[in-house]
Design an enzyme around this catalytic site. Structure first.
Site, PDB file in Angstrom:
ATOM      1  N   ASP A 294      38.200  15.680 -16.720  1.00  0.00           N
ATOM      2  CA  ASP A 294      37.842  14.545 -17.523  1.00  0.00           C
ATOM      3  C   ASP A 294      39.390  13.875 -18.071  1.00  0.00           C
ATOM      4  O   ASP A 294      40.410  14.571 -18.178  1.00  0.00           O
ATOM      5  CB  ASP A 294      36.977  14.944 -18.867  1.00  0.00           C
ATOM      6  CG  ASP A 294      37.024  14.143 -19.808  1.00  0.00           C
ATOM      7  OD1 ASP A 294      36.501  12.692 -19.376  1.00  0.00           O
ATOM      8  OD2 ASP A 294      37.188  14.216 -21.168  1.00  0.00           O
ATOM      9  N   ILE A 295      39.335  12.699 -18.515  1.00  0.00           N
ATOM     10  CA  ILE A 295      40.665  12.010 -19.178  1.00  0.00           C
ATOM     11  C   ILE A 295      40.774  12.083 -20.610  1.00  0.00           C
ATOM     12  O   ILE A 295      41.417  12.670 -20.873  1.00  0.00           O
ATOM     13  CB  ILE A 295      40.759  10.535 -18.612  1.00  0.00           C
ATOM     14  CG1 ILE A 295      40.852  10.529 -17.035  1.00  0.00           C
ATOM     15  CG2 ILE A 295      41.767   9.913 -19.008  1.00  0.00           C
ATOM     16  CD1 ILE A 295      41.144   9.442 -16.234  1.00  0.00           C
ATOM     17  N   ASP A 296      39.987  11.270 -21.276  1.00  0.00           N
ATOM     18  CA  ASP A 296      39.908  11.097 -22.678  1.00  0.00           C
ATOM     19  C   ASP A 296      39.724  12.573 -23.340  1.00  0.00           C
ATOM     20  O   ASP A 296      38.391  12.949 -23.272  1.00  0.00           O
ATOM     21  CB  ASP A 296      39.060   9.895 -23.052  1.00  0.00           C
ATOM     22  CG  ASP A 296      39.723   8.688 -22.817  1.00  0.00           C
ATOM     23  OD1 ASP A 296      40.838   8.219 -23.181  1.00  0.00           O
ATOM     24  OD2 ASP A 296      39.024   8.172 -21.719  1.00  0.00           O
TER      25      ASP A 296
ATOM     26  N   THR B  83      35.816  10.477 -14.815  1.00  0.00           N
ATOM     27  CA  THR B  83      35.613  10.045 -16.350  1.00  0.00           C
ATOM     28  C   THR B  83      34.857   8.758 -16.353  1.00  0.00           C
ATOM     29  O   THR B  83      34.172   8.302 -15.421  1.00  0.00           O
ATOM     30  CB  THR B  83      37.287   9.156 -16.204  1.00  0.00           C
ATOM     31  OG1 THR B  83      37.194   8.487 -17.362  1.00  0.00           O
ATOM     32  CG2 THR B  83      37.556   8.270 -15.279  1.00  0.00           C
ATOM     33  N   GLY B  84      34.488   8.335 -17.781  1.00  0.00           N
ATOM     34  CA  GLY B  84      33.467   7.197 -18.065  1.00  0.00           C
ATOM     35  C   GLY B  84      34.365   5.895 -17.672  1.00  0.00           C
ATOM     36  O   GLY B  84      33.597   4.892 -17.629  1.00  0.00           O
TER      37      GLY B  84
ATOM     38  N   LYS C  27      28.508  12.880 -13.685  1.00  0.00           N
ATOM     39  CA  LYS C  27      29.738  13.399 -13.278  1.00  0.00           C
ATOM     40  C   LYS C  27      29.196  14.744 -12.347  1.00  0.00           C
ATOM     41  O   LYS C  27      29.955  14.919 -10.993  1.00  0.00           O
ATOM     42  CB  LYS C  27      30.723  13.921 -14.278  1.00  0.00           C
ATOM     43  CG  LYS C  27      31.250  12.704 -15.069  1.00  0.00           C
ATOM     44  CD  LYS C  27      32.283  13.163 -16.016  1.00  0.00           C
ATOM     45  CE  LYS C  27      32.997  12.066 -16.904  1.00  0.00           C
ATOM     46  NZ  LYS C  27      33.941  12.723 -17.714  1.00  0.00           N
TER      47      LYS C  27
ATOM     48  N   ASN D 282      29.157  14.032 -21.806  1.00  0.00           N
ATOM     49  CA  ASN D 282      29.356  13.272 -20.537  1.00  0.00           C
ATOM     50  C   ASN D 282      29.938  14.439 -19.383  1.00  0.00           C
ATOM     51  O   ASN D 282      29.927  14.139 -18.245  1.00  0.00           O
ATOM     52  CB  ASN D 282      29.961  11.982 -20.332  1.00  0.00           C
ATOM     53  CG  ASN D 282      31.293  11.877 -20.893  1.00  0.00           C
ATOM     54  OD1 ASN D 282      31.791  12.817 -21.807  1.00  0.00           O
ATOM     55  ND2 ASN D 282      32.189  11.009 -20.685  1.00  0.00           N
TER      56      ASN D 282
END
Length: 273
Positions: free
Chosen positions: A9-11, A43-44, A200, A226
């Site tokens: 994931d990024i954030d 990621t979203g 995801k 998420n």
């Protein structure tokens, strides 16, 4: 069994609170990549919000490197070849938008190129999202969006409002609508709606199958709701130290938080030889 794919994931995971990948984490990812481990950012965000990090990690513009974006609605090579594309129909969007108007909650949709909103007075959360993912905003009335629906594809729809407004809209959301969409609460002020098949976890499962990588050879790292589906799918699910309680509960192990090289430390401990 050695890890062959790391989904990140990024954030709140890959990047720290200053939106930076720390040097230790960059070094660990690049070392794993050199060893042949697939690094997949999940990621979203749309691709516009991912490219700078792919460039930094040396993963961009490749037929053999992959990204999962829009919370699993899209999976593609970093050169742009699409493997998974779960989109939202305009009819589904229209019903959802009607509910948003009824509830008085601000909203937006995201395509590959733009954020569209029917709110003439932009939500500050729409402006924040635009800045975060480097995607321009276009104001259009619902009637305009209806007339031009053949000109764009909806990757996801988002309620973007205060925590109180989102709480209320979620509590009162009809069962039929809960069943129709894949829904994730990515932030207190974001409630995201996607094609029912989009997650995801589903996208990661399909990508792993395409790459002939077993789930036992997959590690996934995240911090929020998420991310839960990919953490549950992976043979090794890793929660960041800053994760929400639900994510901490389902993960196999916990690493340091996103401000203290959690991703880098997990790769060093579980992936690098």
């Amino acid at each position: 069994m050695p890890i062959k794919l790391v989904a990140i994931d990024i954030d709140g995971t890959l990047i720290n609170d200053q939106r930076e990948i720390t040097p230790q984490t960059v070094a660990a990812i690049k070392k794993a990549s050199v060893q042949g481990v697939k690094i997949v950012l999940c990621t979203g965000r749309p691709m516009t919000g991912v490219k700078a990090y792919l460039d930094q990690l040396g993963l961009n513009d490749s037929d053999n490197e992959f990204v999962i974006s829009f919370n699993g609605a899209l999976a593609q090579s970093t050169s742009g070849n699409v493997l998974v594309n779960y989109t939202m129909s305009f009819d589904d969007y229209a019903d959802w938008q009607t509910y948003c108007i009824k509830e008085g909650v601000k909203s937006q949709i995201e395509t590959r190129d733009y954020i569209y909103t029917i709110n003439r007075d932009l939500s500050p959360y729409t402006v924040y999202e635009s800045d975060l993912v480097s995607m321009p905003i276009r104001y259009r009335t619902f009637e305009e969006l209806s007339k031009m629906q053949d000109q764009y594809v909806i990757a996801k729809a988002m309620m973007v409002d205060t925590k109180e407004q989102i709480d209320k809209a979620w509590t009162e959301l009809p069962a039929e609508m809960r069943d129709r969409f894949s829904i994730v609460r990515s932030e207190d002020f974001y409630l995201e709606f996607m094609n029912k098949q989009a997650s995801k976890g589903n996208a990661l499962q399909l990508l792993s199958k395409e790459l002939e990588i077993k789930k036992e050879e997959v590690m996934a790292l995240g911090n929020a709701q998420n991310d839960d589906s990919m953490i549950e799918f992976a043979g090794l699910g890793v929660a960041m130290g800053n994760s929400i309680p639900g994510t901490l509960k389902i993960a196999d192990v916990t690493t340091a938080d996103n401000n203290h090289d959690g991703v880098g430390k997990a790769i060093e401990e579980y992936v690098l030889k």
